[in-house]
Structure formats: structure tokens, C-alpha cells
Write an enzyme that holds these catalytic residues in place. Structure first.
Site: not given
Ligand code: EPZ
Length: 418
Positions: A22-23, A116, A121-123, A307, A399
Site C-alpha cells: 500500500k505505502n 489514521c 501529523r503536521p505537514i 507500523d 484501508r
């Protein structure tokens, strides 16, 4: 509302072919946008996050055609540069489209991504890097409006932390930028190498991926290609953890043993026998697992993957002895522990540390998945528990896992979706 109902007690046994990653697939789908020609992606997993990515591609004017074997992405015409909020909120990876859109059209409007709930979870690293490459970025009423007046230019970027997403966004913007981009303290995850492998197949010039310093020489256009997505190392860690916890035996096929080494080397300490060749992993776990003596510290690759933290924990809750976890990547990644405790586990969480004292057995309970890997960990724990466990919130699990119940059932687990 769907649930997974698991009746514990069966040892998992058999062979399983791993799904595509997926990633890897998500940033590669964003990268396909840069090509302007058809890209054929093989081994692309069929997951709700992948369909969310295809909706973003459709919304900006691309076409995605899914078949049993592959997905074909056509990106000849880009007709829209704003990604609507409801699509951005569907998953964290939506932010990866920003770098690709800037590389292709020089403009893009997004908002903060969903994903999730693992803590803040900043950008900020993504935006700072894109600004260095020439992007003018304004935030207005929740929208992030980005524009590069001419063409993005190369830059030297030192990341304060090897963020996977920020590294991907920089690469996606840099491959068609004017000049050379150097990323220092880049993420080294295998999925970064897979993205770069895809981009090279499209004509990009990139070196150093898999190391901390990545160099990208921008060029004006990329072309289409056919590419096979790497196997999913976290799905691999999931099925190995489930098999170890149930004292079973598995051959994982289409696996990526080298990428899974940081996980396998810790799992081996539980007493399982593990043999790996290039694309197969064999695991046998005949008796009760042993606790892991050394602290299990999650770190950027090649450290132990965050993970896989919940998944290994689900196996260690019934191990002999005490194991200690230290979560160093996300602030809030122990939400699965409440469900494991409800099933009889003995876990104390103190800040970033979780102390897991192995118990003899778990008991079935009604629990709720609150994130993707935490949800899969509940399935793993339920497989070892006495009696029936009902797991709600399984849209989180869907997901990242292609029909998890079919995979577990093929190994002899008693699980159904209701
Ligand atoms: C990727 O998320 C993965 N997602 C995650 O997998 C994985 O847990 C994570 O990398 C770490 O390995 C995808 O690839 C789609 P990061 P990403 O940027 O890119 C902080 C799963 O279960 N940070 O490396 O979002 C951030 O808050 C998912 O499949 C900033 O502070 O991870 C976090 O604490 C969940 N500012 C840390 O860095 C930024 O601008 C690592 O995040 C960016 C990140």
C-alpha cells in the site's frame, strides 16, 4: 456496520502470497500523474486507500482502469488543480499529490490530509521543502493554495527528521524541476526505493535512494511505463505475527525478506524458527513465544518499523516474560492496547513506553479498531484468545489489507465478516 468475528484457538498453517505494498502503491499512483502517458501498475493491492487515490486522480482529470492483474493510469490531460476536502480527508497520503501536481501543472490547492489518528501529523516539512523549490504557498480558510510561477527549481533540502511523506513529496516535485535537488536526512524506507524505481522506469534521474542523501536531476518530461509494485512488508509482518502468536507455521510467498529484516530480527528473538530466501519467508513457532529481552524501539528504517509495533505486541501479550516497547515515531500509537487489555492482556503504557507482561491466555471480547495496524493487531490477538471476539471499526483494517479474512481463513483461522 461490518464486523470481523474471530473464534480463537486454531494454529495458522499454510502458504500465503503477499499483497502489493500500500505505502508504495500510493506515492507511485501520484507519480503516474507526472508522466502524461499510460502507466501500468502490476501487483497493486485492492484497498480502500488505493480507490481513494484513484478518486483523486479522476478528479484532476486522469483515468484509472482496474483489472484483476493491474491498474492502468492515463494522465494525458490534467483538467483540475484543486483536490476537494472530502478526498483529502480520506487518507494521509492525499498530501503526496501536492508534489506531483506542482511538478506537472505548477499549481495545486489542497487542505490538511486525513488518515489514521496516531497523534499530531503536521505537514510543515513538506511545505518548507516545496517553498525552497520555488512554490508560493498561502493558507486561507483551511485551504492550502500552492503555485509555482514558472518551473520548480532544484534545491538543497535538509530534513529535520527523515519523514517518509516529505521525502516522497520532494522527489515528486524534483523529478521535473529545473536543476538538481539534494535531500539530506532523507527517509530510507524500502517504499522510497520503490517510488524511485518507478520514476527511473519513467525516465527520471535519481540516485542515493535507500541512503540518507538522495540526488535528483530534474528533466522536462517523463514517459509512461509498466511497473510491478513491491510486496507489502507490513502485511508480511502481520501474517508472521499472527502465525507466531498461534504457534503455527507459514510460508510467505512473494515476500521481500530484505526489506523485512528489521522486523524479522526482532521476531526471531521470540524463539520462532525463521528462514528467508529472496522472495520467500518460512516461519515455525511450535511452543509458547519468549518475551523479547531488548527494548523494542520503533525507529525510521532500517530500525524496527512503527507500523509493526502493534502487531508484534499482539503476539507478545501471551509470551513468557516481559517485553518493553518504545514508540518513537508517533505520539499516539498505543490505542490498540485498550482492546488487548480488555481481552486479558497485561499492558502498562507510560508515555512512549509500553510494558507488556505475558499472560497465559486471552479471552474473546467485543472490541473496536481505531486505526489500521491496531485493528490488525486485534485480529492477531483474537486468533489466540479463548472464545469469540467481535471487532468493529473494520473500515480501518480494509484501508491496508486485501480481504484479511480470506487470507487468515486460507491459513486455517476461524474468522468471518458479518
Ligand atoms: C508513512 O507515513 C506511512 N504512510 C505510515 O504508515 C508510517 O507509519 C510512517 O510513514 C512512518 O514509517 C504511508 O506511507 C502512506 P512520516 P508518513 O512523515 O509519511 C512527523 C500505515 O500504517 N512529521 O515519516 O505520514 C510526523 O508527525 C501508515 O500504513 C512532522 O512533524 O510518516 C511523525 O511523527 C500509518 N512534520 C513523523 O514525522 C512533517 O511535515 C513520521 O512521519 C511530516 C512528518
Amino acid at each position: 456496520m461490518q464486523k470481523l468475528v474471530v473464534t480463537g484457538g486454531q494454529r495458522l498453517r499454510g502458504e500465503l502470497s503477499l499483497q502489493g505494498s500500500k505505502n508504495s502503491a500510493l506515492p507511485i499512483m501520484a507519480a503516474a500523474l507526472l508522466c502524461g502517458e499510460d502507466c501500468t501498475l502490476k501487483n497493486c493491492p485492492k484497498l480502500t486507500d488505493i480507490y481513494a487515490a484513484s478518486r483523486i486522480l479522476n478528479c484532476v482529470g486522469c483515468r484509472c482502469l482496474f483489472s484483476d492483474e493491474c491498474v492502468v493510469i492515463s494522465s494525458e490531460n490534467i483538467s483540475e488543480t484543486a483536490i476537494p476536502e472530502e478526498l483529502m480527508r480520506e487518507m494521509r497520503s492525499s498530501i503526496i499529490f501536492l508534489g506531483a501536481m506542482l511538478g506537472r501543472t505548477g499549481e495545486c490547492t489542497v487542505c490538511c490530509p486525513g488518515g489514521c489518528e496516531l497523534g499530531p501529523r503536521p505537514i510543515d516539512m513538506h511545505l518548507t521543502a516545496l517553498r525552497k523549490m520555488g512554490a508560493d504557498i498561502r493558507e486561507s480558510y483551511g485551504k492550502i493554495i500552492c503555485r509555482i510561477p514558472e518551473r520548480a527549481h532544484g534545491a538543497r533540502i535538509s530534513l529535520p527528521f527523515p519523514s517518509v511523506g516529505a521525502t516522497e513529496n520532494i522527489i515528486l516535485c524534483a523529478v521535473t524541476a529545473d536543476g538538481e535537488t539534494v535531500i539530506n536526512n532523507a527517509a530510507r524506507e524500502p517504499e522510497i526505493c520503490d517510488l524511485c524505481g518507478f520514476l527511473r522506469a519513467c525516465g527520471a534521474e535519481i540516485s542515493g535512494d535507500g541512503e540518507s542523501r538522495i540526488v535528483i536531476r530534474g528533466r522536462e518530461g517523463l514517459h509512461g511505463c509498466e511497473y510491478s509494485i513491491m510486496p507489502d512488508r507490513i502485511a508480511g509482518a502481520t501474517y508472521l505475527s499472527m502465525t507466531a502468536a498461534t504457534r503455527g507455521e507459514i510460508i510467505l510467498k512473494n515476500a521481500c525478506a530484505a526489506a523485512m529484516e528489521p522486523f524479522i530480527s526482532v521476531l526471531e528473538q521470540t524463539g520462532c524458527s525463521i528462514y528467508a530466501s529472496r522472495d520467500k519467508i518460512f516461519l515455525r513457532s511450535g511452543s509458547r513465544l519468549k518475551a523479547v529481552n531488548e527494548r523494542i524501539r520503533t525507529m525510521p528504517h532500517p530500525g524496527f518499523p512503527t507500523d509493526a509495533q502493534a502487531l508484534l505486541m499482539a503476539a507478545l501479550v501471551t509470551a513468557d516474560g516481559t517485553s518493553i516497547f518504545e514508540e518513537n515515531i508517533f505520539d499516539c500509537r498505543y490505542r490498540h492496547t485498550d482492546a488487548l487489555v480488555k481481552m486479558g492482556a497485561d499492558i502498562q503504557v507510560l508515555g512512549k513506553t509500553a510494558v507488556v507482561k505475558g499472560v497465559e491466555r486471552l479471552y474473546g471480547a467485543n472490541v473496536e479498531a481505531t486505526d489500521l495496524r491496531g485493528g490488525a493487531a486485534m485480529v492477531a490477538a483474537a486468533l489466540t484468545a479463548d472464545g469469540k471476539t467481535e471487532i468493529g471499526g473494520i473500515s480501518h483494517i480494509d484501508r491496508g489489507y486485501e480481504k484479511i479474512e480470506d487470507a487468515v481463513r486460507s491459513l486455517g483461522g476461524n474468522i468471518k465478516r458479518v
